[in-house]
Design an enzyme around this catalytic site. Structure first.
Site, mmCIF file in Angstrom:
data_model
loop_
_atom_site.group_PDB
_atom_site.id
_atom_site.type_symbol
_atom_site.label_atom_id
_atom_site.label_comp_id
_atom_site.label_asym_id
_atom_site.label_seq_id
_atom_site.Cartn_x
_atom_site.Cartn_y
_atom_site.Cartn_z
ATOM 1 N N LEU A 1 0.889 -1.166 0.000
ATOM 2 C CA LEU A 1 0.000 0.000 0.000
ATOM 3 C C LEU A 1 0.919 1.205 0.000
ATOM 4 O O LEU A 1 1.689 1.381 0.946
ATOM 5 C CB LEU A 1 -0.846 0.064 1.274
ATOM 6 C CG LEU A 1 -1.702 -1.130 1.665
ATOM 7 C CD1 LEU A 1 -2.535 -0.779 2.896
ATOM 8 C CD2 LEU A 1 -2.615 -1.531 0.513
ATOM 9 N N ASP B 1 -1.674 10.582 11.865
ATOM 10 C CA ASP B 1 -1.851 9.943 10.558
ATOM 11 C C ASP B 1 -3.325 10.020 10.200
ATOM 12 O O ASP B 1 -4.163 9.442 10.890
ATOM 13 C CB ASP B 1 -1.389 8.477 10.656
ATOM 14 C CG ASP B 1 -1.154 7.871 9.287
ATOM 15 O OD1 ASP B 1 -1.863 8.266 8.341
ATOM 16 O OD2 ASP B 1 -0.287 6.993 9.170
ATOM 17 N N CYS C 1 12.298 12.483 2.326
ATOM 18 C CA CYS C 1 11.634 11.241 2.727
ATOM 19 C C CYS C 1 12.241 10.089 1.930
ATOM 20 O O CYS C 1 13.169 10.289 1.153
ATOM 21 C CB CYS C 1 10.129 11.339 2.482
ATOM 22 S SG CYS C 1 9.717 11.557 0.741
ATOM 23 N N LYS D 1 -1.022 0.031 8.957
ATOM 24 C CA LYS D 1 -1.526 -0.514 7.683
ATOM 25 C C LYS D 1 -1.972 -1.966 7.884
ATOM 26 O O LYS D 1 -2.999 -2.385 7.342
ATOM 27 C CB LYS D 1 -0.446 -0.443 6.602
ATOM 28 C CG LYS D 1 -0.138 0.972 6.124
ATOM 29 C CD LYS D 1 0.850 0.950 4.968
ATOM 30 C CE LYS D 1 1.166 2.353 4.477
ATOM 31 N NZ LYS D 1 2.223 2.376 3.463
ATOM 32 N N ARG E 1 -4.748 9.007 7.426
ATOM 33 C CA ARG E 1 -5.182 8.097 6.355
ATOM 34 C C ARG E 1 -6.243 7.111 6.821
ATOM 35 O O ARG E 1 -6.220 6.661 7.954
ATOM 36 C CB ARG E 1 -3.977 7.299 5.828
ATOM 37 C CG ARG E 1 -3.044 8.117 4.997
ATOM 38 C CD ARG E 1 -1.786 7.368 4.659
ATOM 39 N NE ARG E 1 -0.904 7.230 5.804
ATOM 40 C CZ ARG E 1 0.313 6.703 5.755
ATOM 41 N NH1 ARG E 1 0.777 6.231 4.616
ATOM 42 N NH2 ARG E 1 1.065 6.622 6.837
ATOM 43 N N GLU F 1 -1.903 11.790 -0.339
ATOM 44 C CA GLU F 1 -0.706 12.649 -0.252
ATOM 45 C C GLU F 1 -0.542 13.192 1.179
ATOM 46 O O GLU F 1 -1.531 13.573 1.825
ATOM 47 C CB GLU F 1 -0.883 13.787 -1.265
ATOM 48 C CG GLU F 1 0.146 14.858 -1.248
ATOM 49 C CD GLU F 1 1.568 14.399 -1.578
ATOM 50 O OE1 GLU F 1 2.405 14.465 -0.672
ATOM 51 O OE2 GLU F 1 1.831 13.992 -2.723
ATOM 52 N N SER G 1 1.150 5.303 -0.215
ATOM 53 C CA SER G 1 0.432 6.584 -0.211
ATOM 54 C C SER G 1 1.196 7.586 -1.071
ATOM 55 O O SER G 1 2.421 7.688 -0.960
ATOM 56 C CB SER G 1 0.334 7.134 1.212
ATOM 57 O OG SER G 1 -0.258 6.174 2.044
ATOM 58 N N ALA G 2 0.466 8.308 -1.872
ATOM 59 C CA ALA G 2 1.108 9.234 -2.822
ATOM 60 C C ALA G 2 2.015 10.236 -2.121
ATOM 61 O O ALA G 2 1.703 10.739 -1.036
ATOM 62 C CB ALA G 2 0.032 9.991 -3.599
HETATM 63 N N1 LIG Z 1 2.156 15.007 6.704
HETATM 64 C C1 LIG Z 1 3.332 14.584 6.255
HETATM 65 N N2 LIG Z 1 3.340 13.613 5.335
HETATM 66 C C2 LIG Z 1 4.533 13.184 4.913
HETATM 67 C C3 LIG Z 1 5.746 13.710 5.351
HETATM 68 N N3 LIG Z 1 6.755 13.067 4.703
HETATM 69 C C4 LIG Z 1 6.156 12.165 3.895
HETATM 70 N N4 LIG Z 1 4.829 12.225 4.021
HETATM 71 C C5 LIG Z 1 3.782 11.407 3.425
HETATM 72 O O1 LIG Z 1 3.792 10.187 4.118
HETATM 73 C C6 LIG Z 1 3.247 9.176 3.281
HETATM 74 C C7 LIG Z 1 4.191 7.967 3.310
HETATM 75 O O2 LIG Z 1 3.531 6.928 2.711
HETATM 76 P P1 LIG Z 1 3.952 5.405 2.748
HETATM 77 O O3 LIG Z 1 5.401 5.253 2.440
HETATM 78 O O4 LIG Z 1 2.944 4.665 1.934
HETATM 79 O O5 LIG Z 1 3.637 4.978 4.211
HETATM 80 P P2 LIG Z 1 4.358 4.849 5.581
HETATM 81 O O6 LIG Z 1 3.396 5.277 6.611
HETATM 82 O O7 LIG Z 1 5.706 5.519 5.531
HETATM 83 O O8 LIG Z 1 4.544 3.271 5.774
HETATM 84 P P3 LIG Z 1 5.455 2.190 5.022
HETATM 85 O O9 LIG Z 1 4.460 1.230 4.468
HETATM 86 O O10 LIG Z 1 6.282 1.582 6.068
HETATM 87 O O11 LIG Z 1 6.239 2.911 3.963
HETATM 88 C C8 LIG Z 1 3.088 9.803 1.910
HETATM 89 O O12 LIG Z 1 1.720 10.149 1.724
HETATM 90 C C9 LIG Z 1 3.933 11.075 1.987
HETATM 91 O O13 LIG Z 1 3.451 12.115 1.156
HETATM 92 C C10 LIG Z 1 5.698 14.742 6.334
HETATM 93 O O14 LIG Z 1 6.705 15.238 6.833
HETATM 94 N N5 LIG Z 1 4.461 15.144 6.745
HETATM 95 ZN ZN LIG Z 2 7.630 11.070 0.641
#
Ligand SMILES: Nc1nc2c(ncn2[C@@H]2O[C@H](COP(=O)(O)OP(=O)(O)OP(=O)(O)O)[C@@H](O)[C@H]2O)c(=O)[nH]1
Ligand SMILES: [Zn+2]
Length: 368
Positions: free
Chosen positions: A215, A291, A230, A319, A293, A257, A217-218
């Protein structure tokens, strides 16, 4: 008929909408784009309040059980006063007299702030009760189509998904660099506001046992531009390669996003992080939880693809929990890392320490 999606467009354009609670009508407008309370006050015939989420109030040092609360506003408040109240980091500077008028949000105020979230705006709403004197002026504007009225309870529910809600719209074969046999299947939410893509790698019919699933997330900045803040872009490409190596599976590319807060708010959060806050606290200052989402859309897409047992590629326990709660069995988890760099180390550490992401190995430098 209630027209939540039309209300969201009006809200995003800075127009007021009417929320009907059954007992009263509230005139509601986004804080974003508003530079005074005067027009709202004149049109409603009453004194506006600002509705803030409990996360925003916590960032201002007030803990609250209710999801949101409203603060009475004075008509002299300038645009910068309003913005300071909803967005600044100067917690201590909010006048005590203002905060003493804080009231837990009712259904109308909760609906208002949920509309702001759904519209991907800062979750702060200006609300004013429609007075008896102004009732007929409001009715006229409703009749002419100049204003829109929606049910407050419908607005309050506008973030929640329902099983079977997504429409499967179109699909095509898209060979990828790391997975030549891939198909993109596009799903659209019923209100047409968001689209999510399932990338099906290989032939699902030939997969025995749990389906390898990611999964994702954009993240426009990371996925498309390789942002160093990131690890998203690298995780995305690694996931495609890993799923291919596992004999095929699915990557759901979800329109979430910024952990669901939208790109505009993520950029605001980055600026707050540059001023010293971590990723969780920055979102809180803007009024969001750790979070935002919801994974109902992912569950729905899996159902449409007839997948009920998965091998999940993630480091995020939320997730796994969300899929299990949605009736998808997570048979096993596989870690999925990007690289830890000087620029993303603070972000990844905060995800581990503040939000429980399973990143110890990668932070200790034991993986790719
Ligand atoms: N609000 C916010 N969102 C962020 C930041 N950095 C990255 N993101 C968002 O965090 C999300 C990361 O998504 P994923 O990689 O699917 O999820 P994850 O929660 O890191 O979990 P994993 O499955 O372990 O990767 C994306 O929607 C990014 O746009 C931040 O500093 N603040
Ligand atoms: Zn990112």
């Amino acid at each position: 008929m209630y027209h939540i999606e039309r209300a969201i467009f009006d809200i995003r354009r800075g127009l007021p909408v009417v929320l009907d609670t059954g007992e009263e009508r509230l005139l509601v407008q986004a804080l974003e784009g508003s530079d005074s309370v005067e027009a709202l006050s004149r049109l409603s015939g009453s004194r506006p309040t600002m509705v803030l989420t409990r996360h925003r109030l916590a960032a201002m040092g007030m803990s609250l059980k209710a999801e949101a609360a409203s603060l009475p506003l004075s008509e002299q408040m300038s645009a910068s006063d309003l913005h300071r109240l909803a967005l600044s980091q100067g917690e201590g500077k909010t006048p005590g007299a203002l905060l003493s008028g804080l009231k837990p949000a009712g259904v109308g105020e909760r609906g208002a702030v949920t509309l702001m979230r759904r519209a991907l705006l800062v979750p702060a709403a200006l609300c004013a009760v429609v007075s008896e004197e102004q009732a007929s002026a409001i009715d006229e504007r409703l009749a002419s189509g100049e204003l829109l009225e929606v049910d407050a309870r419908e607005a309050e529910k506008c973030l929640a998904g329902a099983p079977g809600m997504l429409n499967r719209v179109s699909e095509a074969r898209i060979p990828l660099e790391d997975a030549a046999e891939s198909r993109f299947v596009l799903f659209r939410e019923p209100d047409g506001l968001r689209e999510h893509v399932a990338v099906v790698i290989g032939d699902l019919e030939r997969i025995e046992g749990p389906v390898p699933l990611r999964l994702h997330s954009a993240c426009l900045t990371g996925d498309l531009f390789g942002s160093l803040r990131c690890d998203c872009g690298e995780q995305l490409r690694n996931a495609v390669g890993d799923i291919q190596a596992m004999g095929g599976g699915v990557l759901l590319y979800l329109a979430q996003e910024g952990r669901g807060i939208g790109l505009a708010n993520k950029l605001r959060a980055y600026t707050l992080q540059d001023a010293g806050l971590d990723t969780v606290d920055a979102d809180q200052v803007l009024g969001f939880g750790d979070d935002e989402r919801q994974y109902a859309v992912a569950v729905d897409m899996l159902r449409a693809l007839a997948i009920d047992k998965v091998q999940l590629l993630t480091n995020n326990p939320l997730k796994m929990k969300a899929l299990e709660e949605g009736g998808v069995e997570v048979v096993s988890r596989q870690a999925l890392y990007g690289s830890v760099t000087d620029q993303n180390h603070r972000y990844l550490s905060a995800k581990a320490s503040r939000a429980g992401h399973l990143l110890d190995e990668v932070l200790a430098g034991r993986t790719r």
